[in-house]
Design a protein around this motif. Structure first.
Motif, short mmCIF file in Angstrom:
data_model
loop_
_atom_site.label_atom_id
_atom_site.label_comp_id
_atom_site.label_asym_id
_atom_site.label_seq_id
_atom_site.Cartn_x
_atom_site.Cartn_y
_atom_site.Cartn_z
N ARG A 122 0.83 -1.20 0.00
CA ARG A 122 0.00 0.00 0.00
C ARG A 122 0.87 1.26 0.00
N LYS A 123 1.88 1.28 0.87
CA LYS A 123 2.72 2.48 0.97
C LYS A 123 3.49 2.70 -0.33
N TRP A 124 3.99 1.58 -0.90
CA TRP A 124 4.67 1.67 -2.19
C TRP A 124 3.71 2.22 -3.25
N ILE A 138 -5.44 -4.65 -3.67
CA ILE A 138 -4.53 -5.78 -3.89
C ILE A 138 -5.36 -6.94 -4.42
N ILE A 139 -4.88 -7.57 -5.48
CA ILE A 139 -5.59 -8.73 -6.05
C ILE A 139 -5.09 -10.00 -5.37
N VAL A 140 -6.04 -10.82 -4.94
CA VAL A 140 -5.73 -12.09 -4.27
C VAL A 140 -6.52 -13.20 -4.97
N ASP A 188 -6.88 -2.64 -12.24
CA ASP A 188 -7.30 -1.29 -12.63
C ASP A 188 -6.32 -0.27 -12.05
N ASP A 189 -6.68 1.01 -12.10
CA ASP A 189 -5.74 2.07 -11.69
C ASP A 189 -5.43 2.05 -10.20
N THR A 190 -6.27 1.34 -9.43
CA THR A 190 -6.03 1.31 -7.99
C THR A 190 -5.17 0.13 -7.57
N THR A 191 -4.93 -0.81 -8.50
CA THR A 191 -4.21 -2.04 -8.14
C THR A 191 -2.74 -1.72 -7.85
N VAL A 192 -2.27 -2.19 -6.69
CA VAL A 192 -0.85 -1.99 -6.37
C VAL A 192 -0.08 -3.31 -6.34
N ALA A 193 -0.78 -4.42 -6.13
CA ALA A 193 -0.06 -5.68 -5.97
C ALA A 193 -0.95 -6.87 -6.25
N VAL A 194 -0.30 -7.99 -6.56
CA VAL A 194 -0.95 -9.30 -6.62
C VAL A 194 -0.32 -10.14 -5.51
N LEU A 195 -1.16 -10.70 -4.65
CA LEU A 195 -0.68 -11.52 -3.54
C LEU A 195 -1.21 -12.94 -3.72
N ILE A 196 -0.31 -13.87 -4.01
CA ILE A 196 -0.76 -15.27 -4.18
C ILE A 196 0.25 -16.25 -3.57
N GLU A 197 -0.25 -17.45 -3.31
CA GLU A 197 0.63 -18.57 -2.97
C GLU A 197 1.01 -19.24 -4.30
N PRO A 198 2.29 -19.49 -4.54
CA PRO A 198 2.68 -20.16 -5.78
C PRO A 198 2.12 -21.58 -5.89
N ILE A 199 1.88 -22.21 -4.74
CA ILE A 199 1.09 -23.44 -4.64
C ILE A 199 0.21 -23.24 -3.42
N GLN A 200 -1.08 -23.50 -3.54
CA GLN A 200 -1.97 -23.26 -2.38
C GLN A 200 -1.93 -24.45 -1.45
N GLY A 201 -1.35 -24.25 -0.26
CA GLY A 201 -1.17 -25.34 0.70
C GLY A 201 -2.44 -25.76 1.39
N LEU A 225 2.83 -3.44 -11.10
CA LEU A 225 2.32 -3.96 -9.82
C LEU A 225 3.40 -4.78 -9.14
N LEU A 226 3.28 -4.88 -7.83
CA LEU A 226 4.18 -5.76 -7.09
C LEU A 226 3.63 -7.18 -7.11
N PHE A 227 4.50 -8.13 -7.35
CA PHE A 227 4.15 -9.55 -7.24
C PHE A 227 4.62 -9.99 -5.85
N ILE A 228 3.64 -10.30 -4.99
CA ILE A 228 3.97 -10.76 -3.63
C ILE A 228 3.70 -12.25 -3.57
N ALA A 229 4.76 -13.04 -3.35
CA ALA A 229 4.61 -14.49 -3.29
C ALA A 229 4.60 -14.92 -1.83
N ASP A 230 3.47 -15.49 -1.41
CA ASP A 230 3.40 -16.05 -0.06
C ASP A 230 4.01 -17.45 -0.12
N GLU A 231 5.29 -17.52 0.25
CA GLU A 231 6.03 -18.79 0.25
C GLU A 231 6.20 -19.30 1.67
N ILE A 232 5.28 -18.92 2.54
CA ILE A 232 5.38 -19.31 3.95
C ILE A 232 5.35 -20.83 4.12
#
Ligand SMILES: *Cc1c(COP(=O)(O)O)cnc(C)c1O
Length: 403
Positions: A122-124, A138-140, A188-201, A225-232
């Motif tokens: 968001r800050k970015w 953020i798209i999830v 759209d113009d408000t999108t800042v990031a995509v947050l996904i799990e590369p494999i959904q656990g 957009l930022l690609f945020i990978a939840d690799e937890i």
């Protein structure tokens, strides 16, 4: 060995009396663990095929990690971030090197890493991308699991996780998982990031179609957009590579790490990215009393060092191939579908036969610990120290249970 027949029941009822009922554990009371094995209070041994949802990737009480943590216990465990300590720089430097990024923001739990990633995005979005204040989205993906805080359950599609926890945090847009065109349409113009799990656990080890991760990367590049990978859960060796994104040679802007990062000893999580993204956070804007503490750094450093040689990743790939070879013949024999990557498999049980829970209870009686998810799926994610023979034991037990 003394057998106390009622010890398990006693301890379970004691637990239920005074512990909030936010989990429905299988009826086993564990008291000890080494490598891929745990022992219950009656002295029975079980092969652990869950590994604390992949937090125990390197085995219970891995001696290298235990030694590092024990040595640190003799020095200092907590300073807070009000002062420097001598392990933070070495740990973050090594973790950054492992990811190819240059900054690490240490936290404790996975959910905190996700929250941190959302704040950074968001800050970015406001400061770098120029999105109008308070409008960032953020798209999830549907079927996601990113934790259980208010903001995270706000974009969960799991009713149990979400119902009656409103009002929800706005600013999230849910699209079908694995569907790149749907994701493209949602930007759209408000999108800042995509947050996904590369494999959904949690969803049942759901592997997206080939090309999905690279398409997400391309879309993020094309639309800024930022690609945020939840690799937890997927990261740190589980899938046969250090990160699950590597399967498609994709490098996200932010890695969210947790679970195995603490070596199964202490909770350690982190957000890892480059300074042009993570650098938007300044003193006072984010933090945690325990984040980056010396004990956590000692555990995390041991884990990162173990991953440097690539041996654990190779082991996960080899053992995973063996596990898949053994599981595949069960399809049509009580199993509807098997999928996975590395030493990580989702097994869909024929719901006409039994529920996932019933299958896990039967596996427990066979000395195998596994956990159901979403009704009829069993997730298999044993510690990477497991042997091929032990994998055979687990699969043979599953075949017996389904017969
Ligand atoms: C477990 C998990 C989390 C949450 O981690 P906690 O440490 O339980 O807060 C987030 N994302 C993924 C993909 C997970 O598997």
């Amino acid at each position: 060995m003394t057998i106390h027949a009622n010890r398990t029941d006693e301890l379970i009822s004691l637990t239920e009396q005074s512990t909030a009922h936010n989990y429905h554990p299988l009826p086993v009371v564990i008291t000890e663990g080494t490598g891929a094995w745990v022992t219950d209070v009656e002295g029975r041994q079980y092969l652990d095929c869950l590994a604390a949802y992949s937090a125990i990737n390197f085995g219970h009480r891995n001696p290298v990690i235990v030694d590092a943590v024990r040595a640190q216990l003799e020095r200092i465990t907590l300073t807070s971030r009000a002062f420097h300590h001598d392990l933070l720089g070495p740990f973050t430097g090594q973790l950054a090197a492992l990811t190819g990024k240059n900054l690490v923001l240490p936290m404790n739990t996975g959910a905190e890493a996700v929250e941190t990633g959302i704040k950074v995005a968001r800050k970015w979005g406001y400061e770098v991308k120029g999105v109008p204040e308070d409008s960032a989205t953020i798209i999830v993906a549907d079927g996601n699991f990113h934790g259980r805080t208010i903001s995270i359950v706000s974009f969960s599609t799991d009713d149990a996780a979400r119902t009656h926890f409103g009002p929800y945090t706005p600013g999230f847009h849910v699209v079908p998982y694995g569907d790149a065109p749907a994701l493209a349409d949602a930007i759209d113009d408000t999108t800042v990031a995509v947050l996904i799990e590369p494999i959904q656990g949690e969803a049942g080890v759901v592997v997206p179609p080939d090309g999905y991760l690279s398409r997400v990367r391309q879309l993020c590049d094309a639309r800024g957009l930022l690609f945020i990978a939840d690799e937890i859960q997927s990261g740190l060796g589980r899938t046969g590579t250090t990160f699950a994104c590597e399967y498609e040679n994709v490098v996200p802007d932010l890695y969210l790490l947790g679970k195995a990062l603490g070596g199964g000893i202490v909770p350690v999580s982190a957000v890892v990215g480059d300074a042009d993204v993570l650098g938007v956070i300044h003193p006072g804007e984010h933090g945690s009393t325990f984040g980056g503490n010396p004990l956590a750094c000692a555990a995390g450093q041991a884990v990162v060092e173990m991953l440097h040689t690539g041996e654990w990743q190779a082991r996960a790939a080899e053992l995973g191939a063996h596990l898949m070879d053994r599981l595949q013949p069960l399809v049509g024999r009580g199993v509807h579908d098997v999928r996975g990557r590395g030493l990580w498999a989702g097994v869909d049980i024929d719901p006409a036969l039994m529920t996932g829970r019933e299958a896990c209870e039967a596996l427990l009686a066979e000395g195998i610990l596994a956990k159901d998810t979403h009704g009829s799926t069993i997730r298999l994610a044993p510690p990477l120290v497991i042997t091929p023979e032990e994998i055979d034991m687990a699969v043979d037990a599953l075949a017996r249970v389904l017969r």
